[in-house]
Write an enzyme that holds these catalytic residues in place. Structure first.
Site, mmCIF file in Angstrom:
data_model
loop_
_atom_site.group_PDB
_atom_site.id
_atom_site.type_symbol
_atom_site.label_atom_id
_atom_site.label_comp_id
_atom_site.label_asym_id
_atom_site.label_seq_id
_atom_site.Cartn_x
_atom_site.Cartn_y
_atom_site.Cartn_z
ATOM 1 N N GLY A 1 0.649 -0.816 -0.161
ATOM 2 C CA GLY A 1 -0.074 0.215 -0.069
ATOM 3 C C GLY A 1 0.220 1.700 -0.289
ATOM 4 O O GLY A 1 1.822 0.888 -0.103
ATOM 5 N N ASN A 2 -0.190 2.434 0.321
ATOM 6 C CA ASN A 2 1.281 3.642 0.258
ATOM 7 C C ASN A 2 1.116 4.730 1.289
ATOM 8 O O ASN A 2 -0.249 4.287 2.293
ATOM 9 C CB ASN A 2 0.975 4.260 -0.657
ATOM 10 C CG ASN A 2 0.003 4.392 -1.645
ATOM 11 O OD1 ASN A 2 -1.163 5.744 -0.594
ATOM 12 N ND2 ASN A 2 -0.676 4.191 -2.635
ATOM 13 N N HIS A 3 1.303 5.819 1.958
ATOM 14 C CA HIS A 3 0.553 6.573 2.553
ATOM 15 C C HIS A 3 -0.488 7.855 2.712
ATOM 16 O O HIS A 3 -0.630 8.227 3.632
ATOM 17 C CB HIS A 3 1.585 7.215 3.079
ATOM 18 C CG HIS A 3 2.665 6.736 3.599
ATOM 19 N ND1 HIS A 3 2.932 5.497 4.997
ATOM 20 C CD2 HIS A 3 4.023 6.119 3.739
ATOM 21 C CE1 HIS A 3 3.561 4.942 5.556
ATOM 22 N NE2 HIS A 3 4.397 5.417 4.356
#
Ligand code: CTP
Length: 410
Positions: A218-220
């Site tokens: 995923g990512n932030h």
């Protein structure tokens, strides 16, 4: 408490509007001073009328200084007669804040023993009241009945708040905060809806690409920017569908159609389907560019020293919508860059057939993921480049939506 964006939308919407502010005898009258200040700062012309008992709570000199008009209290003085009919016809909206129990009862029964009541009975404009009283008075059936009567006359009431009351008790009956009153007036009487009848879709947040039942790539991304854009489009009258990846931000606006998705593939399917009927599509999601080729059915066990995952490209949602775009559809993408920002943004504008690319650079302080602020530059097809200062994401959303309206719907 809401924060007032005096330099933003309120200013535009209240500019030149004529507001008659009635103040009655209640301890909450001290907040009316700030209300006058906010309205005037937002560009409204404000005339204040007080009941005689309001004089005990706030000095008329303060109010006349802030409103730049004499404060009206009496029907007659030695030199003149206050024309209540003219005042009632002058205003775009009459706001009575605070509204005491006594004035509420008089309004409900058509009594007319002071100037404020005479103006109320003569007013041809919409009337809004912000009641303020102690909890027991607020809950008395007579108060409820009187407020219901005002409602039946077409008057609007701004809900009271809960909190510390003048009596020292804690409960219902506090007058709405001045910012909330300004917001209420703006939303109900002065909001222009240039996007009414338009359908908009917004993608927002990260996507999670599953490796096994417990892990993902995923990512932030927080989703805050896209959520702010969806809200802004909605407040300008658009019918909004927000396609949201796994975000921790709560969305309480029940007017926005919310589609929760997890993976890039889910987001693609939802966006592809909704795009068919959309007038505006804003792709602000941080979509994963790659996804694991296989998703393990069971938790992957730790074995070898080295472990590699084979990844394959996800579908580029913006690009695929760009290929399908029909005349009249507006497509906006984002570019989050760390270097050669302008070159990359322009490449994305062309390659993805977007009408606008909103660039945010990670080199700018307060821009990008996680922050409540952002700093953007909009690149338009045709060459226009518009730079904006660092602002709260809600303000940035306004800038983006304003630009779309100016270019495509003005
Ligand atoms: N985008 C998308 N689908 C993807 C990847 C990106 O719709 N699979 C959209 C984003 O929502 C954004 C724009 O494309 O509006 C640009 O995203 P970005 O990640 O900056 O660019 P990429 O095209 O992925 O290129 P790169 O990561 O190499 O910079």
């Amino acid at each position: 408490m809401l924060s007032l964006q005096v330099n933003g939308t309120f200013e535009l919407m209240l500019q030149g509007k004529k507001i008659l502010l009635g103040i009655t005898g209640s301890i909450a009258a001290y907040k009316s001073i700030y209300l006058v200040r906010l309205l005037v700062k937002a560009g409204a012309e404000v005339k204040v009328i007080m009941t005689p008992s309001a004089r005990d709570f706030v000095p008329s000199l303060t109010l006349s200084t802030l409103s730049h008009h004499p404060v009206l209290i009496d029907m007659f003085d030695e030199q003149s007669w206050s024309n209540h009919v003219a005042l009632g016809r002058w205003a775009d909206v009459m706001v009575i804040a605070p509204l005491s129990c006594n004035t509420l009862a008089k309004m409900a029964n058509g009594q007319c023993d002071n100037l404020l009541l005479a103006v109320y009975l003569s007013a041809t404009c919409p009337v809004v009241v912000a009641p303020a009283m102690d909890e027991d008075m607020w809950h008395h059936p007579a108060t409820k009945e009187n407020l219901k009567k005002l409602g039946s006359f077409g008057n609007r009431s701004i809900p009271v708040g809960k909190g510390e009351l003048a009596s020292g008790l804690y409960g219902d009956g506090r007058m709405a905060e001045p910012e909330e009153i300004v917001q209420f007036i703006t939303d109900n009487f002065f909001l222009t809806r240039p996007l009414a009848g338009k359908k908009a879709i917004v993608t927002a947040g990260p996507t999670y690409e599953a490796l096994d039942p417990v892990r993902f790539i995923g990512n932030h991304s927080s989703g805050k920017m896209g959520i702010a854009i969806a809200k802004e489009l909605y407040s300008r009258g658009a019918d909004v569908t927000l396609i949201l990846g796994p975000s921790k931000v709560d969305i309480t606006d029940n007017g926005i159609h919310l589609i929760h998705v997890v993976s890039a593939e889910d987001m693609y399917k939802a966006a592809d389907e909704a795009f068919e009927k959309a007038d505006i599509a804003i792709m602000s999601a941080a979509v994963a560019d790659y996804t694991p080729v296989t998703k393990a059915d069971q938790k992957i066990k730790k074995k070898e020293e080295q472990f590699s995952i084979e990844l394959t490209k996800t579908k580029d949602i913006l690009k695929s919508l760009g290929e399908k775009k029909k005349a009249g559809q507006v497509l906006v993408g984002f570019a989050l860059e760390t270097n050669n920002e302008k070159t990359h943004a322009l490449e994305k504008l062309n390659k993805k057939n977007a009408d606008m690319i909103v660039l945010n650079s990670l080199n700018d302080a307060g821009a990008g993921f996680g922050h409540d602020t952002n700093k953007i530059t909009i690149f338009r097809k045709g060459g226009e480049e518009i730079q904006f200062d660092t602002k709260r994401k809600e303000e940035v959303a306004k800038d983006i939506v304003d630009t779309i309206i100016r270019v495509h719907y003005a």
